[in-house]
Design an enzyme around this catalytic site. Structure first.
Site, PDB file in Angstrom:
ATOM      1  N   HIS A  81     -23.563  30.060  -5.356  1.00  0.00           N
ATOM      2  CA  HIS A  81     -23.916  28.787  -5.995  1.00  0.00           C
ATOM      3  C   HIS A  81     -23.828  27.693  -4.937  1.00  0.00           C
ATOM      4  CE1 HIS A  81     -22.245  30.900  -9.629  1.00  0.00           C
ATOM      5  NE2 HIS A  81     -23.244  30.283 -10.223  1.00  0.00           N
ATOM      6  N   ASP A  84     -20.223  26.634  -4.755  1.00  0.00           N
ATOM      7  CA  ASP A  84     -19.213  27.607  -4.313  1.00  0.00           C
ATOM      8  C   ASP A  84     -18.794  27.276  -2.882  1.00  0.00           C
ATOM      9  OD1 ASP A  84     -19.486  29.094  -6.632  1.00  0.00           O
ATOM     10  OD2 ASP A  84     -20.846  30.571  -5.750  1.00  0.00           O
ATOM     11  N   ASP A 279     -28.335  41.249 -12.421  1.00  0.00           N
ATOM     12  CA  ASP A 279     -26.882  41.113 -12.278  1.00  0.00           C
ATOM     13  C   ASP A 279     -26.218  42.347 -12.877  1.00  0.00           C
ATOM     14  OD1 ASP A 279     -26.953  38.689 -11.024  1.00  0.00           O
ATOM     15  OD2 ASP A 279     -26.071  37.531 -12.672  1.00  0.00           O
ATOM     16  N   ASP A 289     -17.593  37.245 -22.207  1.00  0.00           N
ATOM     17  CA  ASP A 289     -18.200  37.751 -20.975  1.00  0.00           C
ATOM     18  C   ASP A 289     -17.103  38.318 -20.069  1.00  0.00           C
ATOM     19  OD1 ASP A 289     -20.178  38.234 -19.159  1.00  0.00           O
ATOM     20  OD2 ASP A 289     -20.357  36.167 -18.468  1.00  0.00           O
TER      21      ASP A 289
END
Ligand code: 3MF
Ligand code: MG
Ligand code: MG
Length: 415
Positions: A81, A84, A279, A289
């Site tokens: 990201h 990140d 993913d 999740d």
């Protein structure tokens, strides 16, 4: 079973874990691992174990260490990201390009490539009302963010940009008008595609593949684009200016969470020509999740998924978007969690090849397709003509389990 006779002091624990991990066997060499398009997310490796009810359990880790560890393991690609690796306040500024330069150096030094970049549109308070908020200034900022990520991607040599809209939804109904919000979200993606066309041209690079990722629950209570099918409908809705540049990044668990058969969801993306990025992880239906590593929960389902993808020549990335459990140490993240995830994937991928070349499955599948040869307008007669042949459905399922557990190689137990 041999149980430890005495406590294992802190300074002996890593050695014990290393010894037992080695004793598991079945590990591939880094060279073999690098042959697969396996991509390692910065955020997965750097996840510290925090959640709404959970304090972090691991120390922080920066991109230099993550890239180095991925290289050592044999994960040839790195994904990230924007936030990140770049503090939110530095985005678009000189400091961003200085960090990007250092990332480029770390990648080159370790022989790792950046395959994908993604914009964080869920964590920061600015996204409280989603990246397609009512306030035009927030939407303008969202357009800046995705365009900026595209530019970072080109700088790092990425081929893919992923978008998990995250907070595109609401907790309480009424204030948000869904059709308008979707139109606004499409405008942000248009801005990303336009920045891409412009940057690709300036750099003489191909444009990126822009991949939408759906998740049915979290972090909003109600989600505007909850499934890959909803994303496909959105791509085809006429709202996007560049629908040909936009495809999907399904996540295995995100589809399983709402109750889908992931293999069937992937098949729908395949027939639409939009399965571009994937993913990979594991977990449970109708839960949050949990992002467990690939193959730890549903190996048979995973084998099935990979049979479908292999048979259709899927050659996109497999992005290890999971969360090493809170009980795993930082040493464990790189010595147990990532290598074992990669090795289970490779084994399942190779097993999928075994399934595709298996003579029993091959003959059974061909026989089912050949039918009985009995042509009739009588339903009862037709059903009777195929009755014995259809037993092969169960036989094929049995054969897949045999291949999964090694029973086809004679693994039996005597009573
Ligand atoms: C959330 C996710 C995200 C996306 C990522 C890529 C943090 O459940 O799966 O990972 O994959 O934002 O856009
Ligand atoms: Mg994901
Ligand atoms: Mg997930």
């Amino acid at each position: 079973m041999k149980l430890p006779m005495k406590p294992v002091p802190p300074n002996e624990q890593q050695a014990l874990v290393n010894r037992l991990a080695k004793a598991c066997g079945g590990a591939y060499s880094p060279e073999t691992r690098r042959k697969y398009f396996l991509t390692g997310p910065q955020w997965a490796a750097a996840y510290q174990g925090q959640a709404l009810f959970h304090a972090p359990t691991r120390e922080a880790v920066d991109f230099a260490r993550v890239i180095e560890e991925f290289a050592r393991i044999g994960i040839g690609y790195w994904t990230t990201h924007d936030t990140d690796v770049i503090p939110t306040e530095a985005l678009g500024k000189d400091a961003q390009w200085e960090i990007t330069r250092r990332i480029g150096e770390a990648l080159r030094r370790n022989g790792v490539a950046c395959s994908m970049v993604t914009t964080e549109t869920f964590h920061h308070a600015v996204w409280a009302a989603s990246p397609a908020a009512e306030a035009p200034e927030v939407r303008r900022y969202a357009a800046f963010r995705v365009a900026n990520t595209v530019r970072i991607g080109h700088e790092l040599g990425a081929q893919f940009a992923v978008y998990w809209p995250g907070s595109l939804g609401y907790y309480v109904q009424g204030a948000v008008e869904e059709t308008e919000t979707l139109r606004w979200y499409a405008e942000a993606l248009d801005a990303a595609c336009e920045a891409d066309i412009e940057t690709a041209k300036a750099k003489g690079r191909p444009t990126l593949k822009h991949c939408l990722e759906a998740k049915p629950f979290e972090p909003q209570a109600e989600i505007l684009l909850p499934t890959s099918d909803a994303m496909l409908a959105f791509i085809g809705s006429g709202l996007l200016k560049y629908p040909a540049m936009v495809g999907l990044n399904p996540e295995y668990l995100h589809e399983l969470m709402w109750g889908a058969a992931p293999r069937a969801a992937l098949a729908r993306a395949l027939v639409a020509g939009k399965l571009w990025h994937f993913d990979i992880n594991d977990g449970y239906r109708l839960k949050h999740d949990v992002d467990i590593a690939v193959g730890l929960v549903n190996p048979l389902d995973w084998l099935n998924v990979l049979v479908l993808l292999r048979s259709h020549g899927y050659n996109g990335p497999f992005n290890l978007d999971y969360k090493p459990p809170r009980t795993t140490s930082l040493h464990g993240v790189f010595s147990v969690s990532f290598p074992t995830a990669v090795d289970r994937f490779i084994t399942l991928w190779e097993m999928a090849g075994d399934v595709l070349s298996d003579p029993v499955i091959g003959e059974a599948t061909a026989a089912l397709r050949a039918g009985s040869g009995v042509v009739s307008d009588d339903a009862a007669e037709l059903a009777a003509a195929n009755r014995e042949l259809l037993t092969l459905h169960e036989l094929i399922a049995h054969r897949m389990v045999q291949i999964l557990i090694g029973q086809h190689r004679g693994r039996v137990y005597s009573l």
